[in-house]
Design a protein around this motif. Structure first.
Motif, PDB file in Angstrom:
ATOM      1  N   GLY A  89       0.787  -1.219   0.000  1.00 64.25           N
ATOM      2  CA  GLY A  89       0.000   0.000   0.000  1.00 64.25           C
ATOM      3  C   GLY A  89       0.827   1.280   0.000  1.00 64.25           C
ATOM      4  N   ALA A  90       2.149   1.160   0.105  1.00 60.75           N
ATOM      5  CA  ALA A  90       3.000   2.355   0.083  1.00 60.75           C
ATOM      6  C   ALA A  90       3.153   2.909  -1.327  1.00 60.75           C
ATOM      7  CB  ALA A  90       4.367   2.052   0.677  1.00 60.75           C
ATOM      8  N   GLY A  91       2.797   2.112  -2.328  1.00 57.64           N
ATOM      9  CA  GLY A  91       2.911   2.563  -3.706  1.00 57.64           C
ATOM     10  C   GLY A  91       4.214   2.176  -4.373  1.00 57.64           C
ATOM     11  N   LYS A  92       4.876   1.169  -3.828  1.00 53.82           N
ATOM     12  CA  LYS A  92       6.168   0.723  -4.356  1.00 53.82           C
ATOM     13  C   LYS A  92       6.068   0.319  -5.825  1.00 53.82           C
ATOM     14  CE  LYS A  92       7.221  -3.248  -2.958  1.00 53.82           C
ATOM     15  NZ  LYS A  92       7.576  -4.520  -2.401  1.00 53.82           N
ATOM     16  N   ASP A  93       5.084  -0.490  -6.173  1.00 50.16           N
ATOM     17  CA  ASP A  93       4.935  -0.944  -7.564  1.00 50.16           C
ATOM     18  C   ASP A  93       4.613   0.222  -8.492  1.00 50.16           C
ATOM     19  OD1 ASP A  93       5.367  -3.626  -6.808  1.00 50.16           O
ATOM     20  OD2 ASP A  93       3.260  -3.844  -6.266  1.00 50.16           O
ATOM     21  N   THR A  94       3.819   1.158  -8.014  1.00 44.50           N
ATOM     22  CA  THR A  94       3.470   2.338  -8.811  1.00 44.50           C
ATOM     23  C   THR A  94       4.709   3.184  -9.067  1.00 44.50           C
ATOM     24  OG1 THR A  94       1.258   2.322  -7.846  1.00 44.50           O
ATOM     25  CG2 THR A  94       1.964   4.362  -8.899  1.00 44.50           C
ATOM     26  N   VAL A  95       5.533   3.362  -8.049  1.00 43.37           N
ATOM     27  CA  VAL A  95       6.776   4.125  -8.208  1.00 43.37           C
ATOM     28  C   VAL A  95       7.713   3.403  -9.169  1.00 43.37           C
ATOM     29  CG1 VAL A  95       8.843   4.965  -7.013  1.00 43.37           C
ATOM     30  CG2 VAL A  95       6.582   5.286  -5.975  1.00 43.37           C
ATOM     31  N   LEU A  96       7.848   2.095  -9.012  1.00 43.40           N
ATOM     32  CA  LEU A  96       8.713   1.327  -9.919  1.00 43.40           C
ATOM     33  C   LEU A  96       8.225   1.430 -11.359  1.00 43.40           C
ATOM     34  CD1 LEU A  96       9.470  -1.866  -7.791  1.00 43.40           C
ATOM     35  CD2 LEU A  96      11.092  -0.100  -8.496  1.00 43.40           C
ATOM     36  N   ASP A  97       6.920   1.323 -11.562  1.00 48.95           N
ATOM     37  CA  ASP A  97       6.373   1.439 -12.920  1.00 48.95           C
ATOM     38  C   ASP A  97       6.633   2.823 -13.501  1.00 48.95           C
ATOM     39  OD1 ASP A  97       5.470  -1.166 -12.997  1.00 48.95           O
ATOM     40  OD2 ASP A  97       3.394  -0.663 -12.504  1.00 48.95           O
ATOM     41  N   ALA A  98       6.554   3.856 -12.659  1.00 52.22           N
ATOM     42  CA  ALA A  98       6.742   5.229 -13.133  1.00 52.22           C
ATOM     43  C   ALA A  98       8.179   5.502 -13.562  1.00 52.22           C
ATOM     44  CB  ALA A  98       6.328   6.221 -12.046  1.00 52.22           C
ATOM     45  N   VAL A  99       9.126   4.806 -12.962  1.00 43.30           N
ATOM     46  CA  VAL A  99      10.535   5.050 -13.297  1.00 43.30           C
ATOM     47  C   VAL A  99      11.074   4.049 -14.321  1.00 43.30           C
ATOM     48  CG1 VAL A  99      11.692   3.679 -11.510  1.00 43.30           C
ATOM     49  CG2 VAL A  99      12.681   5.829 -12.218  1.00 43.30           C
ATOM     50  N   ARG A 100      10.382   2.941 -14.503  1.00 45.74           N
ATOM     51  CA  ARG A 100      10.893   1.837 -15.314  1.00 45.74           C
ATOM     52  C   ARG A 100      11.267   2.228 -16.745  1.00 45.74           C
ATOM     53  NH1 ARG A 100       9.999  -3.492 -14.158  1.00 45.74           N
ATOM     54  NH2 ARG A 100       8.268  -2.815 -12.863  1.00 45.74           N
ATOM     55  N   SER A 101      10.370   2.796 -17.519  1.00 42.18           N
ATOM     56  CA  SER A 101      10.676   3.044 -18.931  1.00 42.18           C
ATOM     57  C   SER A 101      11.815   4.047 -19.085  1.00 42.18           C
ATOM     58  CB  SER A 101       9.436   3.515 -19.692  1.00 42.18           C
ATOM     59  OG  SER A 101       8.964   4.730 -19.165  1.00 42.18           O
ATOM     60  N   ARG A 102      11.822   5.051 -18.252  1.00 43.48           N
ATOM     61  CA  ARG A 102      12.916   6.043 -18.305  1.00 43.48           C
ATOM     62  C   ARG A 102      14.255   5.403 -17.940  1.00 43.48           C
ATOM     63  NH1 ARG A 102      12.863  11.265 -14.364  1.00 43.48           N
ATOM     64  NH2 ARG A 102      14.832  12.179 -15.030  1.00 43.48           N
ATOM     65  N   ALA A 103      14.280   4.568 -16.920  1.00 49.81           N
ATOM     66  CA  ALA A 103      15.520   3.929 -16.476  1.00 49.81           C
ATOM     67  C   ALA A 103      15.974   2.833 -17.441  1.00 49.81           C
ATOM     68  CB  ALA A 103      15.343   3.367 -15.066  1.00 49.81           C
ATOM     69  N   GLU A 104      15.014   2.065 -17.976  1.00 52.14           N
ATOM     70  CA  GLU A 104      15.390   1.008 -18.922  1.00 52.14           C
ATOM     71  C   GLU A 104      16.033   1.594 -20.178  1.00 52.14           C
ATOM     72  OE1 GLU A 104      12.409  -2.707 -17.879  1.00 52.14           O
ATOM     73  OE2 GLU A 104      11.714  -1.204 -19.305  1.00 52.14           O
ATOM     74  N   CYS A 105      15.562   2.753 -20.609  1.00 51.97           N
ATOM     75  CA  CYS A 105      16.170   3.424 -21.770  1.00 51.97           C
ATOM     76  C   CYS A 105      17.619   3.809 -21.476  1.00 51.97           C
ATOM     77  CB  CYS A 105      15.375   4.669 -22.146  1.00 51.97           C
ATOM     78  SG  CYS A 105      13.776   4.295 -22.881  1.00 51.97           S
ATOM     79  N   ALA A 106      17.962   3.945 -20.200  1.00 54.76           N
ATOM     80  CA  ALA A 106      19.312   4.329 -19.805  1.00 54.76           C
ATOM     81  C   ALA A 106      20.142   3.123 -19.345  1.00 54.76           C
ATOM     82  CB  ALA A 106      19.239   5.375 -18.703  1.00 54.76           C
ATOM     83  N   GLY A 107      19.667   1.902 -19.636  1.00 54.52           N
ATOM     84  CA  GLY A 107      20.448   0.702 -19.363  1.00 54.52           C
ATOM     85  C   GLY A 107      20.202   0.003 -18.046  1.00 54.52           C
ATOM     86  N   VAL A 108      19.253   0.465 -17.245  1.00 56.25           N
ATOM     87  CA  VAL A 108      18.937  -0.189 -15.976  1.00 56.25           C
ATOM     88  C   VAL A 108      18.019  -1.377 -16.267  1.00 56.25           C
ATOM     89  CG1 VAL A 108      17.861   0.100 -13.702  1.00 56.25           C
ATOM     90  CG2 VAL A 108      19.177   1.983 -14.718  1.00 56.25           C
ATOM     91  N   LEU A 109      18.288  -2.503 -15.621  1.00 53.70           N
ATOM     92  CA  LEU A 109      17.468  -3.697 -15.811  1.00 53.70           C
ATOM     93  C   LEU A 109      16.609  -3.939 -14.572  1.00 53.70           C
ATOM     94  CD1 LEU A 109      20.123  -6.020 -17.480  1.00 53.70           C
ATOM     95  CD2 LEU A 109      18.379  -4.616 -18.583  1.00 53.70           C
ATOM     96  N   PHE A 110      15.356  -4.294 -14.800  1.00 57.42           N
ATOM     97  CA  PHE A 110      14.402  -4.559 -13.724  1.00 57.42           C
ATOM     98  C   PHE A 110      14.078  -6.051 -13.711  1.00 57.42           C
ATOM     99  CE2 PHE A 110      14.124  -0.117 -14.204  1.00 57.42           C
ATOM    100  CZ  PHE A 110      13.544   0.414 -13.073  1.00 57.42           C
ATOM    101  N   ALA A 111      14.350  -6.695 -12.586  1.00 56.39           N
ATOM    102  CA  ALA A 111      14.061  -8.125 -12.455  1.00 56.39           C
ATOM    103  C   ALA A 111      12.558  -8.334 -12.280  1.00 56.39           C
ATOM    104  CB  ALA A 111      14.804  -8.698 -11.250  1.00 56.39           C
TER     105      ALA A 111
END
Length: 184
Positions: free
Chosen positions: A13-35
C-alpha cells in the motif's frame, strides 16, 4: 566491474509498484534492468507485473537453483531469477522488488546492494489497501500491524527512504536520482 543492485522494499500500500512502474521506462532506456518477480499469486489478482506460478512450480524452480533470492510473505512465495547475477556481472544496474522481512538474508548474498525503502503514512497505506480491493478489512489490519514490525530497514546499512505521500512523479524522481550515477 559489477553493477549495482537496488533492492526496493516497502509495506503493502505504500505505492512501491506504482513508483517502480513510473521510473521503469525512463531507467530502462538508460540501461537499468528490472528483475521480474515470480509469485505464487494469479496474474488476475492485479498489482505488479509478475510471473505467476503454482506452488509446485515455484518449489521446482527453487530446488533447481533458478532463484537468486526467494522468500515467503503473507502466505505467498516470491522469487527473483538467477539471471540478475549475469546482469550484475556485465556491469548493469539492476532493480529488484524485494521484501523488508528478507532484507538481512539478501544482504548476505549481495552485501554491496543498495536498499531502498518506499513508504507512506499509515492512513494513506490503509486507504490504498482498501482501494485495491484484494484484502478484507481484517487482512488490512494485519498488514498494518506487520508494517509496524518492519518500520525501517533495520540492518545498520544505509537505506534510502522514499516517502510516497504526494505525487507518484515526485517519488519516482527521488528513486531515479538514486539510479542516475549508474545510467549508461
Amino acid at each position: 566491474m559489477t553493477g549495482p543492485l537496488f533492492y526496493v522494499m516497502g509495506p503493502s500500500g505504500a505505492g512501491k509498484d506504482t513508483v517502480l512502474d513510473a521510473v521503469r521506462s525512463r531507467a530502462e532506456c538508460a540501461g537499468v534492468l528490472f528483475a521480474r518477480r515470480y509469485i505464487t499469486r494469479p496474474a488476475s489478482a492485479g498489482g505488479e507485473r509478475h510471473m505467476p506460478l503454482h506452488p509446485q512450480e515455484f518449489d521446482a524452480m527453487r530446488h533447481a537453483g533458478q532463484f537468486a533470492l526467494h522468500w515467503q510473505s503473507h502466505g505467498l512465495h516470491y522469487g527473483i531469477g538467477i539471471e540478475i547475477d549475469g546482469w550484475l556481472a556485465q556491469g548493469h544496474a539492476v532493480v529488484v522488488n524485494g521484501s523488508r522481512g528478507y532484507l538481512k538474508s539478501a544482504l548476505l548474498r549481495y552485501p554491496a546492494m543498495h536498499p531502498v525503502l518506499v513508504t507512506a503514512p499509515e492512513s494513506l497505506i490503509a486507504e490504498r489497501l482498501a482501494q485495491r480491493g484484494r484484502e478484507t478489512e481484517a487482512q488490512i489490519r494485519r498488514r498494518l500491524q506487520h508494517n509496524c514490525l518492519l518500520a525501517d530497514c533495520g540492518t545498520g546499512k544505509d537505506c534510502a527512504v522514499i516517502v510516497n505521500d504526494s505525487t507518484v512523479q515526485a517519488a519516482a524522481e527521488r528513486f531515479f536520482s538514486l539510479l542516475r550515477p549508474y545510467l549508461r
